[in-house]
Design a protein around this motif. Structure first.
Motif, PDB file in Angstrom:
ATOM      1  N   ARG A   6      14.617 -25.271 -12.844  1.00  0.00           N
ATOM      2  CA  ARG A   6      15.531 -24.824 -13.906  1.00  0.00           C
ATOM      3  C   ARG A   6      15.515 -25.801 -15.073  1.00  0.00           C
ATOM      4  O   ARG A   6      15.514 -25.403 -16.239  1.00  0.00           O
ATOM      5  N   LYS A   7      15.481 -27.104 -14.781  1.00  0.00           N
ATOM      6  CA  LYS A   7      15.460 -28.109 -15.842  1.00  0.00           C
ATOM      7  C   LYS A   7      14.167 -28.009 -16.645  1.00  0.00           C
ATOM      8  O   LYS A   7      14.184 -28.101 -17.877  1.00  0.00           O
ATOM      9  N   CYS A   8      13.049 -27.827 -15.966  1.00  0.00           N
ATOM     10  CA  CYS A   8      11.764 -27.700 -16.660  1.00  0.00           C
ATOM     11  C   CYS A   8      11.745 -26.477 -17.569  1.00  0.00           C
ATOM     12  O   CYS A   8      11.244 -26.526 -18.691  1.00  0.00           O
ATOM     13  N   VAL A   9      12.299 -25.378 -17.083  1.00  0.00           N
ATOM     14  CA  VAL A   9      12.382 -24.157 -17.897  1.00  0.00           C
ATOM     15  C   VAL A   9      13.253 -24.417 -19.125  1.00  0.00           C
ATOM     16  O   VAL A   9      12.894 -24.044 -20.246  1.00  0.00           O
ATOM     17  N   ASP A  10      14.404 -25.074 -18.917  1.00  0.00           N
ATOM     18  CA  ASP A  10      15.302 -25.365 -20.034  1.00  0.00           C
ATOM     19  C   ASP A  10      14.633 -26.263 -21.070  1.00  0.00           C
ATOM     20  O   ASP A  10      14.770 -26.037 -22.275  1.00  0.00           O
ATOM     21  N   VAL A  11      13.899 -27.275 -20.608  1.00  0.00           N
ATOM     22  CA  VAL A  11      13.196 -28.170 -21.531  1.00  0.00           C
ATOM     23  C   VAL A  11      12.176 -27.383 -22.352  1.00  0.00           C
ATOM     24  O   VAL A  11      12.062 -27.557 -23.566  1.00  0.00           O
ATOM     25  N   ALA A  12      11.443 -26.488 -21.696  1.00  0.00           N
ATOM     26  CA  ALA A  12      10.455 -25.672 -22.408  1.00  0.00           C
ATOM     27  C   ALA A  12      11.133 -24.775 -23.440  1.00  0.00           C
ATOM     28  O   ALA A  12      10.688 -24.681 -24.588  1.00  0.00           O
ATOM     29  N   ARG A  13      12.220 -24.125 -23.051  1.00  0.00           N
ATOM     30  CA  ARG A  13      12.925 -23.237 -23.997  1.00  0.00           C
ATOM     31  C   ARG A  13      13.502 -24.031 -25.172  1.00  0.00           C
ATOM     32  O   ARG A  13      13.412 -23.592 -26.317  1.00  0.00           O
ATOM     33  N   ASN A  14      14.110 -25.186 -24.878  1.00  0.00           N
ATOM     34  CA  ASN A  14      14.690 -26.004 -25.949  1.00  0.00           C
ATOM     35  C   ASN A  14      13.622 -26.533 -26.894  1.00  0.00           C
ATOM     36  O   ASN A  14      13.906 -26.800 -28.057  1.00  0.00           O
ATOM     37  N   GLY A  15      12.403 -26.671 -26.402  1.00  0.00           N
ATOM     38  CA  GLY A  15      11.281 -27.104 -27.234  1.00  0.00           C
ATOM     39  C   GLY A  15      10.566 -25.940 -27.890  1.00  0.00           C
ATOM     40  O   GLY A  15       9.471 -26.091 -28.418  1.00  0.00           O
ATOM     41  N   ASN A  16      11.173 -24.750 -27.832  1.00  0.00           N
ATOM     42  CA  ASN A  16      10.611 -23.536 -28.436  1.00  0.00           C
ATOM     43  C   ASN A  16       9.273 -23.149 -27.811  1.00  0.00           C
ATOM     44  O   ASN A  16       8.406 -22.585 -28.464  1.00  0.00           O
ATOM     45  N   GLU A  17       9.101 -23.480 -26.537  1.00  0.00           N
ATOM     46  CA  GLU A  17       7.886 -23.141 -25.785  1.00  0.00           C
ATOM     47  C   GLU A  17       8.218 -21.987 -24.837  1.00  0.00           C
ATOM     48  O   GLU A  17       8.196 -22.118 -23.618  1.00  0.00           O
ATOM     49  N   HIS A  18       8.542 -20.839 -25.414  1.00  0.00           N
ATOM     50  CA  HIS A  18       9.032 -19.707 -24.628  1.00  0.00           C
ATOM     51  C   HIS A  18       7.976 -19.125 -23.693  1.00  0.00           C
ATOM     52  O   HIS A  18       8.301 -18.679 -22.595  1.00  0.00           O
ATOM     53  N   ILE A  42       5.650 -20.792 -22.103  1.00  0.00           N
ATOM     54  CA  ILE A  42       5.598 -21.681 -20.937  1.00  0.00           C
ATOM     55  C   ILE A  42       6.813 -21.457 -20.058  1.00  0.00           C
ATOM     56  O   ILE A  42       6.702 -21.374 -18.827  1.00  0.00           O
ATOM     57  N   ALA A  43       7.984 -21.331 -20.671  1.00  0.00           N
ATOM     58  CA  ALA A  43       9.206 -21.085 -19.900  1.00  0.00           C
ATOM     59  C   ALA A  43       9.099 -19.768 -19.133  1.00  0.00           C
ATOM     60  O   ALA A  43       9.465 -19.701 -17.950  1.00  0.00           O
ATOM     61  N   ASP A  44       8.580 -18.724 -19.775  1.00  0.00           N
ATOM     62  CA  ASP A  44       8.410 -17.434 -19.098  1.00  0.00           C
ATOM     63  C   ASP A  44       7.460 -17.566 -17.921  1.00  0.00           C
ATOM     64  O   ASP A  44       7.691 -16.997 -16.851  1.00  0.00           O
ATOM     65  N   LEU A  45       6.391 -18.317 -18.108  1.00  0.00           N
ATOM     66  CA  LEU A  45       5.420 -18.518 -17.039  1.00  0.00           C
ATOM     67  C   LEU A  45       6.057 -19.267 -15.872  1.00  0.00           C
ATOM     68  O   LEU A  45       5.886 -18.905 -14.709  1.00  0.00           O
ATOM     69  N   LEU A  46       6.831 -20.308 -16.165  1.00  0.00           N
ATOM     70  CA  LEU A  46       7.507 -21.065 -15.115  1.00  0.00           C
ATOM     71  C   LEU A  46       8.501 -20.208 -14.348  1.00  0.00           C
ATOM     72  O   LEU A  46       8.693 -20.390 -13.147  1.00  0.00           O
ATOM     73  N   GLU A  47       9.137 -19.280 -15.039  1.00  0.00           N
ATOM     74  CA  GLU A  47      10.139 -18.435 -14.393  1.00  0.00           C
ATOM     75  C   GLU A  47       9.528 -17.302 -13.578  1.00  0.00           C
ATOM     76  O   GLU A  47      10.169 -16.770 -12.689  1.00  0.00           O
ATOM     77  N   SER A  48       8.291 -16.940 -13.867  1.00  0.00           N
ATOM     78  CA  SER A  48       7.672 -15.841 -13.140  1.00  0.00           C
ATOM     79  C   SER A  48       7.321 -16.281 -11.723  1.00  0.00           C
ATOM     80  O   SER A  48       7.141 -17.461 -11.443  1.00  0.00           O
ATOM     81  N   GLU A  49       7.239 -15.316 -10.839  1.00  0.00           N
ATOM     82  CA  GLU A  49       7.005 -15.610  -9.417  1.00  0.00           C
ATOM     83  C   GLU A  49       5.697 -16.352  -9.169  1.00  0.00           C
ATOM     84  O   GLU A  49       5.641 -17.285  -8.385  1.00  0.00           O
ATOM     85  N   LEU A  50       4.628 -15.925  -9.816  1.00  0.00           N
ATOM     86  CA  LEU A  50       3.306 -16.503  -9.562  1.00  0.00           C
ATOM     87  C   LEU A  50       2.773 -17.350 -10.707  1.00  0.00           C
ATOM     88  O   LEU A  50       1.675 -17.881 -10.611  1.00  0.00           O
ATOM     89  N   GLY A  51       3.502 -17.466 -11.765  1.00  0.00           N
ATOM     90  CA  GLY A  51       3.016 -18.144 -12.959  1.00  0.00           C
ATOM     91  C   GLY A  51       2.388 -19.495 -12.700  1.00  0.00           C
ATOM     92  O   GLY A  51       2.999 -20.372 -12.115  1.00  0.00           O
TER      93      GLY A  51
END
Length: 79
Positions: free
Chosen positions: A13-25, A27-36
């Motif tokens: 969750r922290k890694c996803v938040d860091v990616a989103r806050n850095g406007n790296e959507h 990457i965040a979507d990939l991290l959140e996906s099941e197999l990303g």
């Protein structure tokens, strides 16, 4: 299944938040996906049966088709 994240070092969750806050959507979507980002084997791909059994890395989840865009490991070609 396997997990990329050790909850003590960098919780997912922290890694996803860091990616989103850095406007790296993407990457965040990939991290959140099941197999990303995971190594996978292509199975039941009827339009391209020659790819079944090949190893790939899941790059992007395509929700409209419930499939993933992948990169074959044998060559750098998106499928």
């Amino acid at each position: 299944g396997a997990s990329f994240f050790s909850e003590g070092v960098c919780p997912k969750r922290k890694c996803v938040d860091v990616a989103r806050n850095g406007n790296e959507h993407e990457i965040a979507d990939l991290l959140e996906s099941e197999l990303g980002g995971r190594r996978c084997e292509i199975v039941n791909l009827s339009p391209r049966p020659e790819l079944n059994g090949k190893t790939c890395v899941a790059d992007e989840y395509l929700p409209d088709s419930n499939q993933y865009k992948v990169t074959l490991e044998a060559r750098s070609k998106d499928v």
